[in-house]
Design a protein around this motif. Structure first.
Motif, PDB file in Angstrom:
ATOM      1  N   THR A  42       0.826  -1.209   0.000  1.00 36.73           N
ATOM      2  CA  THR A  42       0.000   0.000   0.000  1.00 36.73           C
ATOM      3  C   THR A  42       0.861   1.261   0.000  1.00 36.73           C
ATOM      4  O   THR A  42       0.581   2.225  -0.724  1.00 36.73           O
ATOM      5  CB  THR A  42      -0.935  -0.013   1.215  1.00 36.73           C
TER       6      THR A  42
ATOM      7  N   GLN B  71       1.055   4.148  -2.929  1.00 40.04           N
ATOM      8  CA  GLN B  71       0.792   5.555  -2.641  1.00 40.04           C
ATOM      9  C   GLN B  71       2.008   6.442  -2.855  1.00 40.04           C
ATOM     10  O   GLN B  71       1.909   7.656  -2.679  1.00 40.04           O
ATOM     11  CB  GLN B  71       0.308   5.691  -1.192  1.00 40.04           C
TER      12      GLN B  71
ATOM     13  N   GLN C  53      -7.352   0.957  -8.884  1.00 40.42           N
ATOM     14  CA  GLN C  53      -6.679   1.400  -7.677  1.00 40.42           C
ATOM     15  C   GLN C  53      -6.768   2.914  -7.507  1.00 40.42           C
ATOM     16  O   GLN C  53      -5.982   3.525  -6.814  1.00 40.42           O
ATOM     17  CB  GLN C  53      -5.206   0.976  -7.723  1.00 40.42           C
TER      18      GLN C  53
END
Length: 714
Positions: free
Chosen positions: A515, A519, A610
């Protein structure tokens, strides 16, 4: 007496009012199943083509059997340790009722009697790096055995030729012989001290054979791995002979078979003959199958005693030579005394573990050369005959070596091991997730439905959200959800996957890391730079590693390849290259292919869905026109800034140093002239490749004469 009659009358009345039956399956204690599956393939030194695919196939098969699977691919040392920590936490919730399984695919090496699994970020160049960079398997098997689980299964699909240590003090090939703990089975994809040949298909022969035998149903755990050994020997033409050893006290089977299911094997007498009958009472080919099924030192020795002149005897001698040396070294390592290591060197002065013996002698401050007299160790196995040294005194030992000239092994008798199911002979390539999260997600194989008569045991506790377990016979769900690269949330919910995933769940630490990478808050691991599905190449979902989609070899360094470099396609618009977009460059997903989106930080792309957008198609770019700063008919083009797109724009050539007309062979290339997209201006021959960034500012040349509007030349 009166009270007894009243009590009996009351119990009889309750039985009539509340009738119930005790189901044998429900009476059996509920069983929880937990598994850890890891596939490491993107090593910097030499990548493994099928390791991640094999792990994905085993993970999917275990999900169908009711295992709560956590799995990942291409884990570094920290990722592996954290994955084991998450796995052990699940096992410790109810250890007495838990069956735990570990499957590791990747590089495994042995050193001084211990086996090590190698992370993808390992930096190994000498033998002393192995204990530092690798994970010692015995540390984790001992911890698993200490939990007191119902049964544990440890499978190392990692006995291949290691590429790390090429000089200096050598190490023995393959994996070292070990002994399982109580209630544990340990299995290798190749016999101790031997290596498996490189894989050439979509999946490794060992992983596919293991998945086939698990799916068969009705087999006890020891029978599963006995038949895996026969299938792998048959599929590899004898080049690979798996090994396993177990100390199980409780019966265990992955799947049950319905009473009306076709028999798995032949008659009980035929099966008993293979398992228990003396080999001299069988034919040579059946005796070979029996020896391979029993897979013991005594069984191979009995075959040679019964058929010393048979063409298969040479192959059996090689198997026996590897087993004798492995047993000798195992007992030497357990004794761990100077006399033991001198005894090994007396038997195998040039054996595969000779340098391991010298390492231990140095550690014990003993002389390296055996003294003239010492207490020779009793190994309980006879010393090797002279003809066995030709097999064990070599750096890498595998049974498919053409120097041996072995006769091909016979196929197992049909009554003992029939051919594989038709839909499990050639498996389609898996669906591969690409991007930041895809660096760790296991590939998702195309699911093959189970026969209607095969089902998980009723006493198995179903893990939550396990779509595979809930739909092993449901062809509609399989076609619309499991085999769909991007199923809709509604389809997943309809399949009973609320809160679950199609594939195994990532370990908690790995999911958090993925994750953060997605990001842009954490850098991608070094393995991303050597991933065949690296940024800049959109890989079709159903293409195996090494297939036609991979147009270049894996880079050897931890840096992305530069367009135009050796082994990498030149940038669009280069000389001799048509300036048209290929399907890989337009980011149009083909059949079974996941659409990708570029990451704004230049890191690996992530799968669509996403929260990012995809790269515009060719028609969209033509409709929008040239981007800002691309130049026009009257304005010279400006150098475009580097963009993390899947298709890189070629760097601009340096400005012209002299006014037109230029000399025919000027050292400085002419300025770029606006050209249609289909006819790029070729650079001059032998021109040095321009740097990726604009050079420092220099005195600008006199501006060229500006032409009137609507007049291209003046």
């Amino acid at each position: 007496m009166r009270r007894a009659k009243i009590a009996f009358f009351f119990l009889s009345l309750c039985w009539l009012i509340f009738p119930f039956t005790v189901d044998p399956a429900s009476a059996q204690q509920q069983e929880k199943r937990v598994a850890l599956v890891v596939g490491n393939g993107n090593y910097e030194k030499t990548a493994l083509a099928t390791a991640a695919n094999d792990a994905g196939l085993i993970a999917q098969t275990l999900q169908a059997a009711g295992f709560d699977v956590i799995g990942a691919r291409d884990l570094d040392a920290d990722g592996l340790r954290n994955s084991f920590r998450d796995f052990f936490a699940k096992v410790q919730e109810q250890p007495a009722n838990t069956v735990a399984m570990v499957y590791l695919a990747g590089y495994g090496v042995q050193l001084a009697g211990e086996n090590y699994f190698i992370p993808v970020d390992a930096k190994i160049s000498r033998d002393t790096d192995i204990p530092i960079e690798g994970l010692r398997i015995s540390d984790y098997t001992r911890q698993l055995a200490s939990f007191g689980v119902k049964a544990s299964i440890v499978v190392l699909d990692s006995a291949g030729p290691q590429p790390f240590i090429e000089g200096g003090n050598p190490i023995a090939g393959g994996l070292a012989l070990v002994e399982p703990s109580p209630n544990m089975l340990i299995a290798f994809n190749a016999a101790p001290g031997t290596v498996a040949p490189p894989e050439t298909g979509n999946y490794g022969v060992y992983a596919q054979a293991l998945a086939e035998m698990i799916r068969t149903g009705g087999l006890q755990l020891s029978d599963v791995f006995d038949k895996v050994r026969l299938r792998v020997s048959e599929a590899s033409k004898g080049a690979q002979v798996p090994w396993d050893d177990q100390k199980l006290s409780a019966p265990f089977s992955f799947f049950d078979r319905a009473p009306d299911a076709p028999p798995v094997q032949g008659s009980p007498d035929q099966v008993a003959a293979i398992r228990d009958k003396p080999l001299r009472d069988l034919g040579a080919q059946d005796a070979f199958t029996a020896a391979l099924t029993r897979d013991s030192f005594m069984a191979y020795n009995d075959f040679l005693a019964a058929y010393p002149s048979d063409p298969l005897a040479k192959r059996v001698r090689a198997i026996l030579a590897a087993r004798r040396e492995a047993i000798t070294w195992r007992r030497t390592y357990l004794a761990d005394t100077p006399d033991a290591y001198w005894s090994y060197l007396r038997r195998y002065p040039d054996g595969p573990h000779a340098w391991d013996a010298r390492r231990r002698l140095s550690y014990l401050s003993a002389a390296l050369d055996p003294p003239s007299s010492f207490a020779m160790m009793d190994y309980d196995v006879p010393p090797p005959p002279q003809d066995e040294f030709a097999y064990v005194d070599r750096p890498v030992f595998y049974f498919g070596d053409p120097d041996f000239g072995f006769a091909p092994p016979p196929p197992p008798p049909a009554y003992f091991l029939g051919p594989p199911p038709d839909d499990f002979v050639v498996l389609a390539p898996p669906i591969v997730a690409i991007g930041a999260v895809g660096l760790f997600l296991l590939p998702r194989p195309a699911f093959v439905p189970f026969p209607a008569y095969v089902r998980p045991p009723l006493h198995v506790v179903a893990p939550p959200g396990n779509i595979i377990f809930n739909n092993i016979h449901n062809t509609t769900v399989i076609n619309t959800v499991i085999n769909n690269p991007s199923p809709s949330p509604a389809a997943i919910n309809a399949a009973g996957g609320r809160g679950g995933t199609l594939g195994p769940a990532l370990p908690n630490s790995t999911a958090q890391r993925a994750t953060l990478i997605q990001q842009g808050k954490l850098a991608a691991p070094p393995s991303a730079a050597i991933n065949p599905r690296a940024p800049g190449v959109v890989t079709p979902a159903n293409v195996s590693p090494g297939g036609p989609a991979f147009r270049q070899e894996l880079p050897k360094g931890n840096a992305l390849p530069v367009p135009g470099a050796k082994g990498v396609p030149p940038p669009p618009g280069a000389a001799g290259t048509p300036n048209r977009l290929t399907p890989l460059e337009t980011n149009r997903p083909g059949p079974g292919q996941e659409r990708l989106a570029p990451n704004a930080t230049g890191r690996p792309p992530v799968a669509q869905g996403q929260g990012q957008t995809t790269t515009p198609t060719v028609q969209e770019r033509e409709r929008r026109g040239p981007p800002p700063g691309a130049g026009s008919a009257t304005t010279p083009p400006k150098p475009p800034p580097p963009q993390p797109e899947l298709r890189r724009a070629p760097p601009p050539p340096p400005p012209r140093a002299a006014p037109p007309p230029p000399p025919p062979r000027a050292a400085t290339p002419p300025p770029p002239r606006p050209q249609p997209a289909a006819r790029p201006a070729p650079p001059p021959p032998r021109a040095a490749p321009p740097p990726p960034r604009p050079p420092p500012p220099r005195p600008a040349p006199p501006p060229p004469k500006r032409c009137p509007p609507n007049q291209p030349k003046c």
